[in-house]
Design an enzyme around this catalytic site. Structure first.
Site, PDB file in Angstrom:
ATOM      1  N   THR A   1       0.677  -1.358   0.004  1.00  0.00           N
ATOM      2  CA  THR A   1       0.089   0.231  -0.012  1.00  0.00           C
ATOM      3  C   THR A   1       0.829   1.099  -0.009  1.00  0.00           C
ATOM      4  OG1 THR A   1      -0.179   0.004   2.347  1.00  0.00           O
ATOM      5  CG2 THR A   1      -2.088  -1.096   1.225  1.00  0.00           C
ATOM      6  N   TRP A   2       2.159   1.173  -0.042  1.00  0.00           N
ATOM      7  CA  TRP A   2       2.885   2.281   0.149  1.00  0.00           C
ATOM      8  C   TRP A   2       2.629   3.317  -0.867  1.00  0.00           C
ATOM      9  CZ3 TRP A   2       8.814   2.971  -1.337  1.00  0.00           C
ATOM     10  CH2 TRP A   2       9.155   4.153  -1.097  1.00  0.00           C
TER      11      TRP A   2
ATOM     12  N   ASP B   1       0.060  -5.839   2.703  1.00  0.00           N
ATOM     13  CA  ASP B   1       1.068  -5.175   3.560  1.00  0.00           C
ATOM     14  C   ASP B   1       0.890  -3.646   3.424  1.00  0.00           C
ATOM     15  OD1 ASP B   1       4.041  -5.423   4.582  1.00  0.00           O
ATOM     16  OD2 ASP B   1       4.289  -3.710   3.023  1.00  0.00           O
TER      17      ASP B   1
ATOM     18  N   TYR C   1       2.384   5.078   6.424  1.00  0.00           N
ATOM     19  CA  TYR C   1       2.068   5.282   4.985  1.00  0.00           C
ATOM     20  C   TYR C   1       0.841   6.083   4.895  1.00  0.00           C
ATOM     21  CZ  TYR C   1       4.925   1.151   3.930  1.00  0.00           C
ATOM     22  OH  TYR C   1       5.988   0.280   3.916  1.00  0.00           O
TER      23      TYR C   1
END
Length: 172
Positions: free
Chosen positions: A63-64, A92, A97
């Site tokens: 998801t970064w 993840d 983030y």
């Protein structure tokens, strides 16, 4: 050849054009993008996570660079739903983030699925948004764990990880 999946551009390269139907591979890190001329998708493969009993998809959804602000909320939700629909079981993320927004969007999107269809891995160490707090002290772990659970709308996190070593917190 170029494809766009969930707003991300992937470039295909031909592997063996002379061996019958051409096999194309996405030249990004997305290994599930193996396609043939008829664009048939391979089945997702699964593996054990370490030596434990947990089984996860070979591909995970990070998801970064996506959910944390790279794409819009509705598009991120569609990508997460598509990932689950195609057999991805490991998601993840990290508390920092998008200043916690990645966990919020992921939790909101995953509510559409039974909890036994996915696993969530998240991380801690860095400050979240404007908060000055960081590190891996016991108090910080409890605080950030509670906040991540709230943002993710979960009762438990499947894999909780340290985002980096904390020189100010002894390993003992």
């Amino acid at each position: 050849m170029q494809y766009t999946v969930c707003g991300v551009k992937y470039y295909l390269r031909i592997i063996s054009p002379s061996a019958g139907p051409s096999r194309c591979v996405l030249s990004s890190r997305a290994r599930d993008g193996i396609l043939n001329a008829n664009q048939e998708r391979k089945q997702m493969q699964y593996r054990r996570l370490g030596n434990g009993p947990l089984t996860v998809s070979e591909l995970s959804f990070g998801t970064w660079l996506t959910v944390a602000g790279g794409i819009g909320r509705e598009q991120a939700t569609r990508c997460i739903h598509t990932a689950v629909d195609h057999g991805i079981t490991l998601f993840d993320t990290a508390n920092q983030y998008g200043a916690g927004e990645a966990e919020r969007v992921l939790g909101e999107a995953l509510k559409a699925f039974p909890r036994d269809r996915y696993m969530v891995a998240t991380k801690l160490y860095f400050p979240v948004g404007d908060e000055p707090d960081k590190g891996l002290s016991a108090a910080q772990i409890r605080k950030q764990l509670d906040r991540s659970l709230e943002r993710l709308r979960l009762d438990s996190i499947d894999l909780y990880q340290c985002h980096r070593f904390d020189k100010d917190t002894p390993l003992e």
